[in-house]
Design an enzyme around this catalytic site. Sequence first.
Site, PDB file in Angstrom:
ATOM      1  N   SER A 138       1.640   6.925  -8.040  1.00 26.98           N
ATOM      2  CA  SER A 138       2.298   5.789  -7.392  1.00 26.98           C
ATOM      3  C   SER A 138       3.812   5.840  -7.556  1.00 26.98           C
ATOM      4  O   SER A 138       4.320   6.303  -8.583  1.00 26.98           O
ATOM      5  CB  SER A 138       1.775   4.498  -8.024  1.00 26.98           C
ATOM      6  OG  SER A 138       2.603   3.402  -7.683  1.00 26.98           O
ATOM      7  N   TYR A 164       6.602   4.244  -1.665  1.00 29.63           N
ATOM      8  CA  TYR A 164       7.062   2.970  -1.126  1.00 29.63           C
ATOM      9  C   TYR A 164       8.458   3.233  -0.574  1.00 29.63           C
ATOM     10  O   TYR A 164       9.357   3.657  -1.311  1.00 29.63           O
ATOM     11  CB  TYR A 164       7.099   1.887  -2.207  1.00 29.63           C
ATOM     12  CG  TYR A 164       5.751   1.275  -2.506  1.00 29.63           C
ATOM     13  CD1 TYR A 164       4.923   0.828  -1.483  1.00 29.63           C
ATOM     14  CD2 TYR A 164       5.310   1.129  -3.814  1.00 29.63           C
ATOM     15  CE1 TYR A 164       3.689   0.251  -1.755  1.00 29.63           C
ATOM     16  CE2 TYR A 164       4.081   0.544  -4.091  1.00 29.63           C
ATOM     17  CZ  TYR A 164       3.278   0.107  -3.055  1.00 29.63           C
ATOM     18  OH  TYR A 164       2.059  -0.460  -3.323  1.00 29.63           O
ATOM     19  N   THR A 190       2.729   4.376   1.950  1.00 27.47           N
ATOM     20  CA  THR A 190       2.020   3.086   2.010  1.00 27.47           C
ATOM     21  C   THR A 190       2.763   2.126   2.934  1.00 27.47           C
ATOM     22  O   THR A 190       3.945   1.837   2.725  1.00 27.47           O
ATOM     23  CB  THR A 190       1.877   2.496   0.597  1.00 27.47           C
ATOM     24  OG1 THR A 190       1.102   3.414  -0.176  1.00 27.47           O
ATOM     25  CG2 THR A 190       1.161   1.146   0.636  1.00 27.47           C
ATOM     26  N   LYS A 272      -0.926   5.200   4.594  1.00 25.67           N
ATOM     27  CA  LYS A 272      -1.931   4.387   3.878  1.00 25.67           C
ATOM     28  C   LYS A 272      -1.768   2.900   4.207  1.00 25.67           C
ATOM     29  O   LYS A 272      -0.651   2.386   4.262  1.00 25.67           O
ATOM     30  CB  LYS A 272      -1.765   4.586   2.364  1.00 25.67           C
ATOM     31  CG  LYS A 272      -2.673   3.707   1.503  1.00 25.67           C
ATOM     32  CD  LYS A 272      -2.606   4.118   0.043  1.00 25.67           C
ATOM     33  CE  LYS A 272      -3.540   3.320  -0.841  1.00 25.67           C
ATOM     34  NZ  LYS A 272      -3.033   2.008  -1.242  1.00 25.67           N
ATOM     35  N   HIS A 296      -5.570  -2.343   0.720  1.00 26.19           N
ATOM     36  CA  HIS A 296      -4.910  -2.434  -0.591  1.00 26.19           C
ATOM     37  C   HIS A 296      -5.815  -3.194  -1.566  1.00 26.19           C
ATOM     38  O   HIS A 296      -5.346  -3.920  -2.451  1.00 26.19           O
ATOM     39  CB  HIS A 296      -3.565  -3.171  -0.428  1.00 26.19           C
ATOM     40  CG  HIS A 296      -2.454  -2.688  -1.315  1.00 26.19           C
ATOM     41  ND1 HIS A 296      -1.372  -1.994  -0.864  1.00 26.19           N
ATOM     42  CD2 HIS A 296      -2.243  -2.833  -2.644  1.00 26.19           C
ATOM     43  CE1 HIS A 296      -0.530  -1.740  -1.846  1.00 26.19           C
ATOM     44  NE2 HIS A 296      -1.050  -2.230  -2.958  1.00 26.19           N
TER      45      HIS A 296
HETATM   46  C1  FNR Z   1      -2.876  -0.939  -6.290  1.00 24.35           C
HETATM   47  N1  FNR Z   1      -2.703  -0.279  -5.069  1.00 24.35           N
HETATM   48  C2  FNR Z   1      -1.538   0.409  -4.831  1.00 24.35           C
HETATM   49  N2  FNR Z   1      -1.368   1.094  -3.648  1.00 24.35           N
HETATM   50  C3  FNR Z   1      -0.256   1.811  -3.417  1.00 24.35           C
HETATM   51  O1  FNR Z   1      -0.151   2.415  -2.358  1.00 24.35           O
HETATM   52  N3  FNR Z   1       0.720   1.890  -4.381  1.00 24.35           N
HETATM   53  C4  FNR Z   1       0.633   1.237  -5.571  1.00 24.35           C
HETATM   54  O2  FNR Z   1       1.519   1.321  -6.414  1.00 24.35           O
HETATM   55  C5  FNR Z   1      -0.518   0.444  -5.806  1.00 24.35           C
HETATM   56  N4  FNR Z   1      -0.655  -0.254  -6.963  1.00 24.35           N
HETATM   57  C6  FNR Z   1      -1.827  -0.932  -7.236  1.00 24.35           C
HETATM   58  C7  FNR Z   1      -1.979  -1.587  -8.454  1.00 24.35           C
HETATM   59  C8  FNR Z   1      -3.183  -2.199  -8.762  1.00 24.35           C
HETATM   60  C9  FNR Z   1      -3.332  -2.874 -10.090  1.00 24.35           C
HETATM   61  C10 FNR Z   1      -4.258  -2.172  -7.839  1.00 24.35           C
HETATM   62  C11 FNR Z   1      -5.596  -2.779  -8.169  1.00 24.35           C
HETATM   63  C12 FNR Z   1      -4.096  -1.557  -6.611  1.00 24.35           C
HETATM   64  C13 FNR Z   1      -3.793  -0.228  -4.077  1.00 24.35           C
HETATM   65  C14 FNR Z   1      -4.720   0.957  -4.376  1.00 24.35           C
HETATM   66  O3  FNR Z   1      -4.100   2.171  -4.085  1.00 24.35           O
HETATM   67  C15 FNR Z   1      -6.013   0.871  -3.527  1.00 24.35           C
HETATM   68  O4  FNR Z   1      -5.672   0.714  -2.171  1.00 24.35           O
HETATM   69  C16 FNR Z   1      -6.893  -0.286  -3.971  1.00 24.35           C
HETATM   70  O5  FNR Z   1      -6.998  -0.296  -5.378  1.00 24.35           O
HETATM   71  C17 FNR Z   1      -8.287  -0.182  -3.369  1.00 24.35           C
HETATM   72  O6  FNR Z   1      -9.049  -1.328  -3.659  1.00 24.35           O
HETATM   73  P1  FNR Z   1     -10.169  -1.369  -4.812  1.00 24.35           P
HETATM   74  O7  FNR Z   1     -11.256  -0.443  -4.395  1.00 24.35           O
HETATM   75  O8  FNR Z   1      -9.504  -0.951  -6.075  1.00 24.35           O
HETATM   76  O9  FNR Z   1     -10.594  -2.796  -4.853  1.00 24.35           O
END
Ligand code: FNR
Length: 404
Positions: A138, A164, A190, A272, A296
């Site tokens: 990330s 990002y 993203t 994404k 997300h």
């Molecule tokens: C994320 N997600 C996320 N996505 C991204 O593109 N960059 C990021 O820094 C983050 N950070 C992040 C932190 C936390 C705590 C969570 C739970 C999620 C989204 C992640 O990549 C993914 O899309 C989701 O976690 C998918 O959903 P589920 O299956 O975890 O519920």
Amino acid sequence: MSDDDGFEASTPYGRYRQTEVFTTGMLTGETPDVPVAYEDLKAAAEAAMDEDAYGYVAGSAGGESTTRANRDAFDDHRLVPRVLRDTGERDLSVEVLGETWPVPVALAPIGVQGVLHDDGDLASARAAAAEDVSYVTSTQSSYPLEDVAAELEGSDAPNWFQLYWSKDRDVTASLVDRAEAAGYDAICLTLDTPHLGWRERDVQNGYLPFLDGKGIANYTSDPAFRDRLDADPEENPRETAREFVDVFADPTLSFADLDWLFDRTDLPVVCKGVLHPDDARRCVDAGADGVVVSNHGGRQVDRAVAALDQLPAIADAVADADPEAAILFDSGIRRGADAVVALALGADAVLLGRPYCYGLALDGEEGVRAVLSNFLADLDLSVALTGRDSIRGVDADAVTSTDP
Ligand code: FNR
């Protein structure tokens, strides 16, 4: 899969893990430390974590209806097992962006992992590399992307950097250049976070970890970001946090900006957070190499569509625009059978999110490895017991919708 404890490395994932846990259990009475069932894993993590950190991971936007919808969509689908098809050996590998992934799984980009465990992203990356699972670092990692990349060396799986897109174009350019120099195989851009979603738990807790200097290591280590500061980040953490909040996202981005990124990097770019077939088509038509169908994990838009419900139409639109483009999926994957459903509905591979966060919180690298080996075992056996001997064989016939 490790081969240091007496099992053949070629043993299929399911048998390997079953043998490991059953032998240990029957010989010593020991059972797995990290709970196997997702519900128990989540509950154990909640008990072990402080309220702010747990709320940050478990929470979603608004009333969290999107997160529930993600699960409901899986509950509306059932696998259709077939019998008498030789499944003695399984091939779980897939081709994504012309490269071979040993398994159709990556760890999703998750920011601020340092609030889950001191080793944060380094531990997760080590676990992914040990299990030959792809890793997506990330932008909000707790360690610089170069340090995370060092933990991924030696992995048989390709690894990506999630971007990002900063309001400061110099910062964006620098992050992209650094990711390329550090050896990442693709940029995962993203698109669903031009603003931070309204996350009620974090608002109630008054908790935004970035303001405490957490999850901004890629900025404090970045020359273009540091140029914006009057003093070193270490000397003035408040100014640093303020600057981060100011540059984190560029809410003015539009399709016209994508060309800048494609010109900047030789790496493939995967978009994404795409939920509409027309957006997916436009990304690919503009030059993206693939999409991640994702909401997300429900963290951005309350009452958004379930990501799974959008997957078939997006898979069709992308295949139509560019048959070589990659289609990945996340949001709601909890168990191996969920992954099989997503693969059957058109995904080339899936991203695992919250489950590994809970493993990390419970037991660092070992916790993530435990979650991953259980997940891969379940995935392998779900493929086999559905009557398929490869992921290629997991087609639309493998799944049926029960939603009238
Ligand atoms: C994320 N997600 C996320 N996505 C991204 O593109 N960059 C990021 O820094 C983050 N950070 C992040 C932190 C936390 C705590 C969570 C739970 C999620 C989204 C992640 O990549 C993914 O899309 C989701 O976690 C998918 O959903 P589920 O299956 O975890 O519920």
